[in-house]
Design a protein around this motif. Sequence first.
Motif, mmCIF file in Angstrom:
data_model
loop_
_atom_site.group_PDB
_atom_site.id
_atom_site.type_symbol
_atom_site.label_atom_id
_atom_site.label_comp_id
_atom_site.label_asym_id
_atom_site.label_seq_id
_atom_site.Cartn_x
_atom_site.Cartn_y
_atom_site.Cartn_z
ATOM 1 N N ARG A 92 0.854 -1.193 0.000
ATOM 2 C CA ARG A 92 0.000 0.000 0.000
ATOM 3 C C ARG A 92 0.884 1.236 0.000
ATOM 4 O O ARG A 92 1.989 1.223 0.554
ATOM 5 C CB ARG A 92 -0.898 -0.013 1.245
ATOM 6 N N LEU A 93 0.424 2.299 -0.620
ATOM 7 C CA LEU A 93 1.075 3.594 -0.540
ATOM 8 C C LEU A 93 0.263 4.487 0.387
ATOM 9 O O LEU A 93 -0.958 4.613 0.224
ATOM 10 C CB LEU A 93 1.194 4.255 -1.914
ATOM 11 N N THR A 94 0.931 5.096 1.357
ATOM 12 C CA THR A 94 0.276 6.008 2.285
ATOM 13 C C THR A 94 0.888 7.388 2.121
ATOM 14 O O THR A 94 2.114 7.542 2.166
ATOM 15 C CB THR A 94 0.446 5.534 3.739
ATOM 16 N N LEU A 95 0.043 8.379 1.924
ATOM 17 C CA LEU A 95 0.501 9.764 1.801
ATOM 18 C C LEU A 95 0.185 10.509 3.088
ATOM 19 O O LEU A 95 -0.968 10.514 3.545
ATOM 20 C CB LEU A 95 -0.184 10.451 0.624
ATOM 21 N N ALA A 96 1.201 11.121 3.688
ATOM 22 C CA ALA A 96 0.990 11.988 4.844
ATOM 23 C C ALA A 96 0.401 13.297 4.328
ATOM 24 O O ALA A 96 1.076 14.055 3.625
ATOM 25 C CB ALA A 96 2.307 12.224 5.575
ATOM 26 N N TYR A 97 -0.853 13.553 4.679
ATOM 27 C CA TYR A 97 -1.594 14.642 4.042
ATOM 28 C C TYR A 97 -1.857 15.810 4.987
ATOM 29 O O TYR A 97 -2.288 15.634 6.130
ATOM 30 C CB TYR A 97 -2.936 14.135 3.499
ATOM 31 N N VAL A 98 -1.595 17.004 4.480
ATOM 32 C CA VAL A 98 -1.992 18.258 5.114
ATOM 33 C C VAL A 98 -2.622 19.104 4.009
ATOM 34 O O VAL A 98 -2.126 19.107 2.878
ATOM 35 C CB VAL A 98 -0.784 19.005 5.717
ATOM 36 N N HIS A 99 -3.704 19.797 4.307
ATOM 37 C CA HIS A 99 -4.398 20.545 3.262
ATOM 38 C C HIS A 99 -3.576 21.769 2.848
ATOM 39 O O HIS A 99 -3.642 22.831 3.461
ATOM 40 C CB HIS A 99 -5.773 20.987 3.762
ATOM 41 N N ARG A 100 -2.774 21.584 1.795
ATOM 42 C CA ARG A 100 -1.981 22.657 1.203
ATOM 43 C C ARG A 100 -1.655 22.258 -0.234
ATOM 44 O O ARG A 100 -1.751 21.078 -0.591
ATOM 45 C CB ARG A 100 -0.720 22.947 2.017
ATOM 46 N N PRO A 101 -1.264 23.214 -1.078
ATOM 47 C CA PRO A 101 -1.097 22.915 -2.510
ATOM 48 C C PRO A 101 -0.140 21.768 -2.818
ATOM 49 O O PRO A 101 -0.437 20.942 -3.695
ATOM 50 C CB PRO A 101 -0.585 24.246 -3.079
ATOM 51 N N GLU A 102 1.003 21.701 -2.137
ATOM 52 C CA GLU A 102 1.965 20.648 -2.446
ATOM 53 C C GLU A 102 1.388 19.269 -2.150
ATOM 54 O O GLU A 102 1.631 18.308 -2.881
ATOM 55 C CB GLU A 102 3.271 20.864 -1.675
ATOM 56 N N CYS A 103 0.635 19.152 -1.061
ATOM 57 C CA CYS A 103 0.021 17.871 -0.724
ATOM 58 C C CYS A 103 -1.112 17.522 -1.681
ATOM 59 O O CYS A 103 -1.290 16.354 -2.042
ATOM 60 C CB CYS A 103 -0.479 17.881 0.720
ATOM 61 N N ASP A 104 -1.872 18.524 -2.103
ATOM 62 C CA ASP A 104 -2.934 18.260 -3.069
ATOM 63 C C ASP A 104 -2.352 17.741 -4.387
ATOM 64 O O ASP A 104 -2.892 16.811 -5.001
ATOM 65 C CB ASP A 104 -3.750 19.529 -3.319
ATOM 66 N N ALA A 105 -1.238 18.327 -4.815
ATOM 67 C CA ALA A 105 -0.573 17.839 -6.022
ATOM 68 C C ALA A 105 -0.050 16.422 -5.814
ATOM 69 O O ALA A 105 -0.116 15.572 -6.711
ATOM 70 C CB ALA A 105 0.571 18.779 -6.408
ATOM 71 N N ALA A 106 0.454 16.150 -4.606
ATOM 72 C CA ALA A 106 0.975 14.813 -4.303
ATOM 73 C C ALA A 106 -0.132 13.769 -4.308
ATOM 74 O O ALA A 106 0.109 12.613 -4.674
ATOM 75 C CB ALA A 106 1.682 14.824 -2.950
ATOM 76 N N VAL A 107 -1.345 14.148 -3.906
ATOM 77 C CA VAL A 107 -2.474 13.208 -3.946
ATOM 78 C C VAL A 107 -2.643 12.670 -5.359
ATOM 79 O O VAL A 107 -2.775 11.453 -5.571
ATOM 80 C CB VAL A 107 -3.781 13.892 -3.472
ATOM 81 N N GLU A 108 -2.613 13.552 -6.344
ATOM 82 C CA GLU A 108 -2.775 13.123 -7.731
ATOM 83 C C GLU A 108 -1.638 12.216 -8.171
ATOM 84 O O GLU A 108 -1.861 11.169 -8.793
ATOM 85 C CB GLU A 108 -2.849 14.348 -8.641
ATOM 86 N N ALA A 134 -11.560 14.339 3.384
ATOM 87 C CA ALA A 134 -12.635 13.970 2.462
ATOM 88 C C ALA A 134 -12.447 14.638 1.106
ATOM 89 O O ALA A 134 -12.682 14.031 0.053
ATOM 90 C CB ALA A 134 -13.988 14.353 3.067
ATOM 91 N N LEU A 135 -12.002 15.897 1.121
ATOM 92 C CA LEU A 135 -11.734 16.595 -0.139
ATOM 93 C C LEU A 135 -10.577 15.951 -0.886
ATOM 94 O O LEU A 135 -10.581 15.848 -2.116
ATOM 95 C CB LEU A 135 -11.438 18.070 0.138
ATOM 96 N N ALA A 136 -9.546 15.507 -0.142
ATOM 97 C CA ALA A 136 -8.400 14.848 -0.769
ATOM 98 C C ALA A 136 -8.806 13.501 -1.363
ATOM 99 O O ALA A 136 -8.348 13.127 -2.456
ATOM 100 C CB ALA A 136 -7.283 14.666 0.253
ATOM 101 N N VAL A 137 -9.651 12.766 -0.645
ATOM 102 C CA VAL A 137 -10.164 11.491 -1.181
ATOM 103 C C VAL A 137 -10.936 11.740 -2.472
ATOM 104 O O VAL A 137 -10.801 10.997 -3.454
ATOM 105 C CB VAL A 137 -11.056 10.799 -0.133
ATOM 106 N N ARG A 138 -11.722 12.792 -2.477
ATOM 107 C CA ARG A 138 -12.482 13.144 -3.691
ATOM 108 C C ARG A 138 -11.539 13.514 -4.832
ATOM 109 O O ARG A 138 -11.777 13.130 -5.992
ATOM 110 C CB ARG A 138 -13.419 14.305 -3.383
ATOM 111 N N LEU A 139 -10.455 14.224 -4.522
ATOM 112 C CA LEU A 139 -9.474 14.596 -5.539
ATOM 113 C C LEU A 139 -8.843 13.357 -6.161
ATOM 114 O O LEU A 139 -8.671 13.273 -7.388
ATOM 115 C CB LEU A 139 -8.401 15.491 -4.919
ATOM 116 N N ALA A 140 -8.488 12.379 -5.333
ATOM 117 C CA ALA A 140 -7.902 11.136 -5.847
ATOM 118 C C ALA A 140 -8.882 10.423 -6.774
ATOM 119 O O ALA A 140 -8.515 9.909 -7.832
ATOM 120 C CB ALA A 140 -7.499 10.228 -4.691
ATOM 121 N N TRP A 141 -10.156 10.418 -6.374
ATOM 122 C CA TRP A 141 -11.183 9.758 -7.186
ATOM 123 C C TRP A 141 -11.385 10.475 -8.514
ATOM 124 O O TRP A 141 -11.482 9.836 -9.579
ATOM 125 C CB TRP A 141 -12.498 9.708 -6.399
ATOM 126 N N GLU A 142 -11.446 11.791 -8.473
ATOM 127 C CA GLU A 142 -11.714 12.554 -9.685
ATOM 128 C C GLU A 142 -10.564 12.461 -10.690
ATOM 129 O O GLU A 142 -10.796 12.539 -11.902
ATOM 130 C CB GLU A 142 -11.970 14.017 -9.332
#
Length: 264
Positions: A138-154, A187-195
């Motif tokens: 599994r890949l786990t991303l340490a997430y904080v709501h900021r632009p660099e992390c949002d880009a990393a989600v993708e 939840a927003l990050a999960v939605r970003l990964a899905w989209e």
Amino acid sequence: MIGAHVIVGYNSAPGGRDALALGAAITRVTGGELTVATIYPPGSPGLAVEAQANLAHAGEELGAAPAEYLTFESRGTGRGLSLLAGRIRADLIVVGSATGGQSGRITIGSTSDHLLHLASEAVMLAPAHYEPPEKPARLTLAYVHRPECDAAVERVAQATLRLGVPLRLITLDLRTDDQGKLRDDLALAVRLAWETTGIEAESEVAEGHDAAAALADVEWLPGELLVCAASEDAQPHRVFLGELAMKVLRASSCPVTVLPRGFS
């Protein structure tokens, strides 16, 4: 995808062997190129010969696994690895834990410290005495709501899609934030990964009084890989690890990959 060309910083210490095993495991999964490099200081013919001997030993450990072996002259091992990675177009630098640290944890030495603050490529660190599995679980991303992390989600979602493994997003709650907001951000990050990829990511808030306690609060699979985004203070296309992410890295029991800012 990260792992198209992996460069391993190798020496005869246990950390060098851990990095070699991890780098070889990554390229087996991705089908990428593997370069094994030993760095030696300028004006040191004896150490240049020792570097060649180290690479011969690495070749014995890898056996028939395809790899290129290079020595490189530089005033610092971290600097040399970063320069060499740029020359050979590697996209991931793998190094081991510094000697003398706790088994199963990452100890930062001068080489990894340089890479975590200046490398242009993604940097992966292996915990001491780490034995990689056949493939990531599994890949786990340490997430904080900021632009660099949002880009990393993708980016990380795309990697999990290619590897055929699950994606998890975790946020640390160190008793200082509103957990409701943290869950909303997740939840927003999960939605970003899905989209962006169609992957339905797992999400979790890890609670604790510090980073080590928070990481101990969640389950870690054998073969887990943890990913951290670069700090917002990083220069474009450079790695720079913030204070909290550095604490997460030191507390992790699995390999940690740090992405450069603007990684694509």
